[in-house]
Motif scaffolding. Structure first.
Motif, PDB file in Angstrom:
ATOM      1  N   LEU A 121       0.830  -1.214   0.000  1.00  0.00           N
ATOM      2  CA  LEU A 121       0.000   0.000   0.000  1.00  0.00           C
ATOM      3  C   LEU A 121       0.861   1.259   0.000  1.00  0.00           C
ATOM      4  CD1 LEU A 121      -2.880  -0.910   2.487  1.00  0.00           C
ATOM      5  CD2 LEU A 121      -2.953  -0.816   0.002  1.00  0.00           C
ATOM      6  N   GLN A 122       2.158   1.098   0.223  1.00  0.00           N
ATOM      7  CA  GLN A 122       3.060   2.257   0.170  1.00  0.00           C
ATOM      8  C   GLN A 122       3.149   2.763  -1.267  1.00  0.00           C
ATOM      9  OE1 GLN A 122       6.921   1.663   2.600  1.00  0.00           O
ATOM     10  NE2 GLN A 122       6.322  -0.365   1.929  1.00  0.00           N
ATOM     11  N   THR A 123       3.753   3.949  -1.450  1.00  0.00           N
ATOM     12  CA  THR A 123       3.898   4.459  -2.822  1.00  0.00           C
ATOM     13  C   THR A 123       4.921   3.593  -3.559  1.00  0.00           C
ATOM     14  OG1 THR A 123       5.752   5.903  -2.332  1.00  0.00           O
ATOM     15  CG2 THR A 123       3.539   6.836  -2.005  1.00  0.00           C
ATOM     16  N   VAL A 124       4.831   3.641  -4.885  1.00  0.00           N
ATOM     17  CA  VAL A 124       5.742   2.876  -5.738  1.00  0.00           C
ATOM     18  C   VAL A 124       7.209   3.195  -5.383  1.00  0.00           C
ATOM     19  CG1 VAL A 124       6.528   2.797  -8.142  1.00  0.00           C
ATOM     20  CG2 VAL A 124       4.100   2.632  -7.620  1.00  0.00           C
ATOM     21  N   ASP A 125       7.503   4.490  -5.169  1.00  0.00           N
ATOM     22  CA  ASP A 125       8.888   4.884  -4.865  1.00  0.00           C
ATOM     23  C   ASP A 125       9.339   4.375  -3.496  1.00  0.00           C
ATOM     24  OD1 ASP A 125       9.384   6.121  -7.261  1.00  0.00           O
ATOM     25  OD2 ASP A 125       8.553   8.043  -6.590  1.00  0.00           O
ATOM     26  N   ASP A 126       8.437   4.435  -2.520  1.00  0.00           N
ATOM     27  CA  ASP A 126       8.813   3.955  -1.179  1.00  0.00           C
ATOM     28  C   ASP A 126       9.090   2.452  -1.200  1.00  0.00           C
ATOM     29  OD1 ASP A 126       8.689   6.425  -0.121  1.00  0.00           O
ATOM     30  OD2 ASP A 126       6.761   6.187   0.891  1.00  0.00           O
ATOM     31  N   ILE A 127       8.296   1.710  -1.955  1.00  0.00           N
ATOM     32  CA  ILE A 127       8.520   0.257  -2.030  1.00  0.00           C
ATOM     33  C   ILE A 127       9.876   0.000  -2.690  1.00  0.00           C
ATOM     34  CG2 ILE A 127       7.673  -1.949  -2.954  1.00  0.00           C
ATOM     35  CD1 ILE A 127       4.834  -0.732  -2.907  1.00  0.00           C
ATOM     36  N   HIS A 128      10.141   0.735  -3.751  1.00  0.00           N
ATOM     37  CA  HIS A 128      11.430   0.546  -4.435  1.00  0.00           C
ATOM     38  C   HIS A 128      12.597   0.856  -3.486  1.00  0.00           C
ATOM     39  CE1 HIS A 128      14.577   0.394  -7.360  1.00  0.00           C
ATOM     40  NE2 HIS A 128      14.942   1.621  -7.032  1.00  0.00           N
ATOM     41  N   ASP A 129      12.471   1.968  -2.732  1.00  0.00           N
ATOM     42  CA  ASP A 129      13.550   2.340  -1.795  1.00  0.00           C
ATOM     43  C   ASP A 129      13.775   1.227  -0.765  1.00  0.00           C
ATOM     44  OD1 ASP A 129      13.810   4.679  -3.149  1.00  0.00           O
ATOM     45  OD2 ASP A 129      12.781   5.925  -1.645  1.00  0.00           O
ATOM     46  N   ALA A 130      12.663   0.647  -0.290  1.00  0.00           N
ATOM     47  CA  ALA A 130      12.784  -0.424   0.709  1.00  0.00           C
ATOM     48  C   ALA A 130      13.513  -1.628   0.104  1.00  0.00           C
ATOM     49  CB  ALA A 130      11.395  -0.835   1.198  1.00  0.00           C
ATOM     50  N   ILE A 131      13.186  -1.954  -1.135  1.00  0.00           N
ATOM     51  CA  ILE A 131      13.831  -3.087  -1.811  1.00  0.00           C
ATOM     52  C   ILE A 131      15.320  -2.806  -1.978  1.00  0.00           C
ATOM     53  CG2 ILE A 131      13.990  -4.287  -4.051  1.00  0.00           C
ATOM     54  CD1 ILE A 131      10.921  -4.050  -4.250  1.00  0.00           C
ATOM     55  N   TRP A 132      15.627  -1.577  -2.381  1.00  0.00           N
ATOM     56  CA  TRP A 132      17.026  -1.229  -2.633  1.00  0.00           C
ATOM     57  C   TRP A 132      17.848  -1.271  -1.338  1.00  0.00           C
ATOM     58  CZ3 TRP A 132      19.524  -1.573  -6.913  1.00  0.00           C
ATOM     59  CH2 TRP A 132      20.828  -1.092  -6.967  1.00  0.00           C
ATOM     60  N   GLU A 133      17.236  -0.793  -0.274  1.00  0.00           N
ATOM     61  CA  GLU A 133      17.927  -0.784   1.017  1.00  0.00           C
ATOM     62  C   GLU A 133      18.263  -2.213   1.460  1.00  0.00           C
ATOM     63  OE1 GLU A 133      16.571   0.939   5.159  1.00  0.00           O
ATOM     64  OE2 GLU A 133      16.303   2.377   3.513  1.00  0.00           O
ATOM     65  N   ILE A 134      17.332  -3.134   1.212  1.00  0.00           N
ATOM     66  CA  ILE A 134      17.544  -4.534   1.603  1.00  0.00           C
ATOM     67  C   ILE A 134      18.659  -5.146   0.751  1.00  0.00           C
ATOM     68  CG2 ILE A 134      16.491  -6.841   1.521  1.00  0.00           C
ATOM     69  CD1 ILE A 134      13.796  -5.356   2.258  1.00  0.00           C
ATOM     70  N   LEU A 135      18.684  -4.791  -0.525  1.00  0.00           N
ATOM     71  CA  LEU A 135      19.656  -5.429  -1.430  1.00  0.00           C
ATOM     72  C   LEU A 135      21.043  -4.787  -1.386  1.00  0.00           C
ATOM     73  CD1 LEU A 135      17.536  -6.085  -4.650  1.00  0.00           C
ATOM     74  CD2 LEU A 135      18.399  -7.785  -3.037  1.00  0.00           C
ATOM     75  N   ALA A 136      21.097  -3.513  -1.003  1.00  0.00           N
ATOM     76  CA  ALA A 136      22.355  -2.758  -1.109  1.00  0.00           C
ATOM     77  C   ALA A 136      23.581  -3.476  -0.526  1.00  0.00           C
ATOM     78  CB  ALA A 136      22.186  -1.373  -0.503  1.00  0.00           C
ATOM     79  N   PRO A 137      23.490  -4.036   0.699  1.00  0.00           N
ATOM     80  CA  PRO A 137      24.691  -4.678   1.250  1.00  0.00           C
ATOM     81  C   PRO A 137      25.215  -5.817   0.360  1.00  0.00           C
ATOM     82  CG  PRO A 137      23.002  -4.474   2.936  1.00  0.00           C
ATOM     83  CD  PRO A 137      22.372  -4.060   1.657  1.00  0.00           C
ATOM     84  N   SER A 138      24.324  -6.669  -0.147  1.00  0.00           N
ATOM     85  CA  SER A 138      24.812  -7.780  -0.973  1.00  0.00           C
ATOM     86  C   SER A 138      25.345  -7.268  -2.309  1.00  0.00           C
ATOM     87  CB  SER A 138      23.740  -8.829  -1.232  1.00  0.00           C
ATOM     88  OG  SER A 138      22.553  -8.518  -0.655  1.00  0.00           O
ATOM     89  N   ILE A 139      24.766  -6.186  -2.815  1.00  0.00           N
ATOM     90  CA  ILE A 139      25.231  -5.650  -4.095  1.00  0.00           C
ATOM     91  C   ILE A 139      26.640  -5.060  -3.935  1.00  0.00           C
ATOM     92  CG2 ILE A 139      24.813  -3.814  -5.784  1.00  0.00           C
ATOM     93  CD1 ILE A 139      21.792  -4.363  -5.260  1.00  0.00           C
ATOM     94  N   GLU A 140      26.834  -4.323  -2.822  1.00  0.00           N
ATOM     95  CA  GLU A 140      28.177  -3.753  -2.596  1.00  0.00           C
ATOM     96  C   GLU A 140      29.226  -4.844  -2.454  1.00  0.00           C
ATOM     97  OE1 GLU A 140      27.639  -0.895   0.560  1.00  0.00           O
ATOM     98  OE2 GLU A 140      26.475   0.265  -0.913  1.00  0.00           O
ATOM     99  N   LYS A 141      28.841  -5.913  -1.764  1.00  0.00           N
ATOM    100  CA  LYS A 141      29.763  -7.035  -1.577  1.00  0.00           C
ATOM    101  C   LYS A 141      30.139  -7.620  -2.946  1.00  0.00           C
ATOM    102  CE  LYS A 141      29.861 -11.102   1.303  1.00  0.00           C
ATOM    103  NZ  LYS A 141      28.889 -12.006   1.895  1.00  0.00           N
ATOM    104  N   HIS A 142      29.132  -7.754  -3.805  1.00  0.00           N
ATOM    105  CA  HIS A 142      29.354  -8.301  -5.147  1.00  0.00           C
ATOM    106  C   HIS A 142      30.342  -7.414  -5.917  1.00  0.00           C
ATOM    107  CE1 HIS A 142      28.346 -10.248  -8.969  1.00  0.00           C
ATOM    108  NE2 HIS A 142      28.364  -9.026  -9.476  1.00  0.00           N
ATOM    109  N   ILE A 143      30.145  -6.076  -5.823  1.00  0.00           N
ATOM    110  CA  ILE A 143      31.015  -5.152  -6.555  1.00  0.00           C
ATOM    111  C   ILE A 143      32.456  -5.287  -6.044  1.00  0.00           C
ATOM    112  CG2 ILE A 143      31.515  -2.700  -6.991  1.00  0.00           C
ATOM    113  CD1 ILE A 143      28.448  -2.255  -6.928  1.00  0.00           C
ATOM    114  N   GLU A 144      32.613  -5.399  -4.702  1.00  0.00           N
ATOM    115  CA  GLU A 144      33.962  -5.571  -4.117  1.00  0.00           C
ATOM    116  C   GLU A 144      34.646  -6.809  -4.683  1.00  0.00           C
ATOM    117  OE1 GLU A 144      33.901  -5.744   0.179  1.00  0.00           O
ATOM    118  OE2 GLU A 144      32.957  -3.761   0.207  1.00  0.00           O
TER     119      GLU A 144
END
Ligand code: TYD
Length: 214
Positions: A184-207
């Motif tokens: 029920l959140q806005t499209v942007d808020d849902i996306h931000d939540a998804i990105w926040e959850i994924l960010a640590p694993s993505i940074e690890k991948h880049i390293e």
């Protein structure tokens, strides 16, 4: 990484899959977006059969096997090779849809479904699964607003959807790969939540990738 998105029809999954794919691509990742059922030649033919409203005599077992057959093609032909090639694979629905819709929704034994899911997916488990949870009242509103012709699955009624939703919430409780999101959140808020959850694993991948280059 193999990321799957689950939720009821009209929960906004497909928008989130696209937004995440674009974000990952901007960050330099190679991304493959898929949806179930379909995605292969055989799978698309199965999809037409599954969603065709004229197929009123389809048995519950046929429905289960057809979704699973489409998935088997997708895993073997597309998903596994892409993951082996280092791509991020985003899938709009995967075998949890079968557990929720055919298991909880239609009432097929969850044990039978678990065995078929394992077999059809060649034991490929997602790394992370986002569930876009939405109350049935809101689904009803969205269906009315969209005013489109419902497909065979969408004609199953609101009580069916209530059972499917409960199935998803049960999976979210039991499976550690699940991340529950309020649709029920806005499209942007849902996306931000998804990105926040994924960010640590993505940074690890880049390293790891950078270390390989050194
Ligand atoms: P689709 O139009 O792709 O819906 P959505 O955009 O909501 O994903 O139709 C897929 C329909 O099939 C949807 O109603 C959910 C249902 N489904 C199952 O019942 N079992 C499954 O295993 C899968 C993958 C989908």
């Amino acid at each position: 990484m193999f990321i799957t998105f689950e939720g009821l029809d009209n929960s906004g999954k497909s928008t989130q899959v696209q937004m995440l794919a674009e974000h990952l691509t901007r960050k330099g990742h190679r991304v493959l977006v898929l949806r179930e059922p379909g995605g292969t030649e055989i799978g698309e033919r199965i999809r037409t059969m599954l969603l065709d409203k004229n197929n009123i005599s389809m048995t519950e077992a046929s429905e289960l096997f057809l979704f699973s057959a489409s998935r088997s093609q997708l895993v073997k032909e597309i998903i596994k090779p892409a993951l082996e090639g280092g791509m991020a694979v985003l899938c709009d629905r995967y075998y949890d849809s079968t557990t929720a819709y055919q298991g909880w929704g239609r009432g097929i034994s969850l044990e039978v479904i678990a065995a078929i899911n394992r077999y059809a997916s060649d034991n490929l488990v997602p790394d992370i699964t986002f569930l876009l949870d939405i109350p049935i009242k809101e689904i009803e509103k969205r269906i009315l607003r969209a005013k489109k012709n419902n497909d065979r699955m969408e004609s199953s009624g609101l009580e069916f959807y209530e059972r499917v939703r409960n199935g998803y919430l049960d999976l979210a409780k039991k499976e550690s790969r699940y991340r529950l999101l309020d649709a029920l959140q806005t499209v942007d808020d849902i996306h931000d939540a998804i990105w926040e959850i994924l960010a640590p694993s993505i940074e690890k991948h880049i390293e790891i990738e950078n270390e390989k280059k050194i």
